[in-house]
Design an enzyme around this catalytic site. Structure first.
Site, PDB file in Angstrom:
ATOM      1  N   THR A   1       0.823  -1.217   0.000  1.00 39.00           N
ATOM      2  CA  THR A   1       0.000   0.000   0.000  1.00 39.00           C
ATOM      3  C   THR A   1       0.853   1.262   0.000  1.00 39.00           C
ATOM      4  O   THR A   1       0.431   2.293  -0.541  1.00 39.00           O
ATOM      5  CB  THR A   1      -0.967   0.029   1.196  1.00 39.00           C
ATOM      6  OG1 THR A   1      -0.244   0.168   2.423  1.00 39.00           O
ATOM      7  CG2 THR A   1      -1.822  -1.233   1.238  1.00 39.00           C
TER       8      THR A   1
ATOM      9  N   ILE B   1      -2.667   5.365  -1.065  1.00 39.08           N
ATOM     10  CA  ILE B   1      -4.113   5.172  -0.883  1.00 39.08           C
ATOM     11  C   ILE B   1      -4.305   3.725  -0.434  1.00 39.08           C
ATOM     12  O   ILE B   1      -4.689   2.843  -1.214  1.00 39.08           O
ATOM     13  CB  ILE B   1      -4.896   5.476  -2.175  1.00 39.08           C
ATOM     14  CG1 ILE B   1      -4.400   6.777  -2.823  1.00 39.08           C
ATOM     15  CG2 ILE B   1      -6.390   5.607  -1.852  1.00 39.08           C
ATOM     16  CD1 ILE B   1      -5.111   7.124  -4.112  1.00 39.08           C
ATOM     17  N   HIS B   2      -4.035   3.484   0.844  1.00 36.93           N
ATOM     18  CA  HIS B   2      -3.911   2.126   1.379  1.00 36.93           C
ATOM     19  C   HIS B   2      -5.121   1.248   1.068  1.00 36.93           C
ATOM     20  O   HIS B   2      -5.012   0.184   0.459  1.00 36.93           O
ATOM     21  CB  HIS B   2      -3.707   2.185   2.899  1.00 36.93           C
ATOM     22  CG  HIS B   2      -2.539   2.992   3.325  1.00 36.93           C
ATOM     23  ND1 HIS B   2      -1.251   2.498   3.329  1.00 36.93           N
ATOM     24  CD2 HIS B   2      -2.448   4.266   3.798  1.00 36.93           C
ATOM     25  CE1 HIS B   2      -0.420   3.427   3.770  1.00 36.93           C
ATOM     26  NE2 HIS B   2      -1.117   4.502   4.070  1.00 36.93           N
ATOM     27  N   ASP B   3      -6.301   1.677   1.520  1.00 35.69           N
ATOM     28  CA  ASP B   3      -7.483   0.807   1.463  1.00 35.69           C
ATOM     29  C   ASP B   3      -7.918   0.488   0.041  1.00 35.69           C
ATOM     30  O   ASP B   3      -8.536  -0.554  -0.209  1.00 35.69           O
ATOM     31  CB  ASP B   3      -8.648   1.459   2.215  1.00 35.69           C
ATOM     32  CG  ASP B   3      -8.445   1.469   3.713  1.00 35.69           C
ATOM     33  OD1 ASP B   3      -7.656   0.647   4.206  1.00 35.69           O
ATOM     34  OD2 ASP B   3      -9.069   2.304   4.387  1.00 35.69           O
TER      35      ASP B   3
ATOM     36  N   CYS C   1      -6.239  -0.536  -2.298  1.00 36.93           N
ATOM     37  CA  CYS C   1      -5.588  -1.754  -2.801  1.00 36.93           C
ATOM     38  C   CYS C   1      -6.488  -2.973  -2.654  1.00 36.93           C
ATOM     39  O   CYS C   1      -6.517  -3.834  -3.538  1.00 36.93           O
ATOM     40  CB  CYS C   1      -4.272  -1.990  -2.070  1.00 36.93           C
ATOM     41  SG  CYS C   1      -2.973  -0.810  -2.473  1.00 36.93           S
TER      42      CYS C   1
END
Length: 312
Positions: A191, A235-237, A239
């Site tokens: 991420t 933009i971690h989530d 992924c």
């Protein structure tokens, strides 16, 4: 078409993940959105989910879930997401009805009534998901996989060893990883490579009403990220959603993952068995790399779809 339930704690990156999932109706059928206390209190993240779904004019049902972890008090992240949990755009004029205040039973009923297997997309602490699996073990036969954002192989962001979503409720994370269900783990290793540049953020400005909200979300998130050493914004989530839409964007390895629940410096650590032999049995696909340009293009395309819907 894959049927999904999105369990989240909006959160800037949660909001972008929701937008992308709800734009891709030809590939994902979102059965419900559920909320979990995490980035901010349950009341605040549920309000944020109501605002995003209201902005999009979505008819997807929303249910609120657990307001605290299984064992410890809730630890929020206002330093990353602001006092509201989703600072930046003014969305108080948008709203969406709450279908239930018991996300666990709501998820159970949806999964058992679905006309095929369901994938859970877990974007926050894993408390709701763990309680679902422990309270209603019969749902396991009807869950295709769990695609989650959480953990990391060699570092954390809440502590040197623990990533936020896992650190908030490691007991719940341990239950999920030990469940025997197929898991895709989008941890910090991937991420933090899934970044959008400031020029790409600025390119969203003026493109349309939903892109404008995404621009405002990302401008705040970009500024917030500077305190953690980021120049561009991971933009971690997103992924965990984009993997379902296009697995070819990602590289990963099948590994055994477990979670440290002991008190001490390693609490919340996701340890990944990378030994060739005698490795423990694989229980997760651990994502390690991403095609950054393709990742951003997927987001931009999704926002364009939502812009067209909003003005059409």
């Amino acid at each position: 078409m894959r049927q999904v339930i999105i369990d989240c704690d909006p959160g800037h990156d949660d909001a972008l993940a929701l937008m992308t999932a709800l734009a891709n109706t030809d590939e994902l059928r979102v059965l419900a959105v559920t909320t979990i206390g995490g980035n901010q209190t349950l009341a605040k993240v549920t309000a944020n989910a109501r605002h995003i779904l209201g902005l999009l004019g979505s008819d997807v049902p929303l249910a609120s879930g657990q307001d605290r972890p299984l064992v410890k008090p809730l630890r929020c992240a206002p330093e990353a997401h602001g006092d509201s949990g989703m600072d930046g755009p003014a969305l108080s004029g948008y709203d969406h009805p709450l279908a239930s205040d018991n996300a666990v039973t709501f998820m159970h009923d949806l999964i058992m009534d679905a006309d095929g297997p369901v994938t859970i997309v877990a974007l926050g602490p894993l408390t709701n998901v763990a309680l679902l699996l422990r309270t209603f073990p019969e749902v396991k036969d009807r869950i295709e996989m769990i695609s989650l954002m959480g953990g990391g192989i060699d570092h954390g962001n809440s502590t040197p060893l623990a990533e936020f979503n896992i650190y908030v409720d490691p007991e719940a994370a341990h239950i999920v990883f030990a469940s025997g269900l197929p898991i895709v783990m989008a941890g910090l290793d991937v991420t933090e490579r899934a970044q959008i540049t400031l020029d790409e953020i600025d390119g969203l400005h003026g493109r349309g009403p939903i892109s404008e909200v995404a621009y405002e979300l990302l401008r705040f998130y970009s500024e917030s990220g500077h305190q953690f050493g980021f120049v561009d914004s991971p933009i971690h989530d997103l992924c965990a959603v984009e993997y379902l839409l296009d697995p070819s964007l990602f590289h990963g390895e099948r590994r055994h993952v477990d979670v440290v629940t002991d008190e001490g410096a390693a609490r919340g650590l996701t340890f990944v068995d990378a030994r060739p032999k005698p490795a423990l049995p694989d229980n997760a696909l651990v994502l390690t790399d991403v095609d950054r340009e393709g990742f951003v293009a997927r987001l931009v395309d999704a926002l364009a779809v939502l812009d067209a819907r909003a003005v059409g």
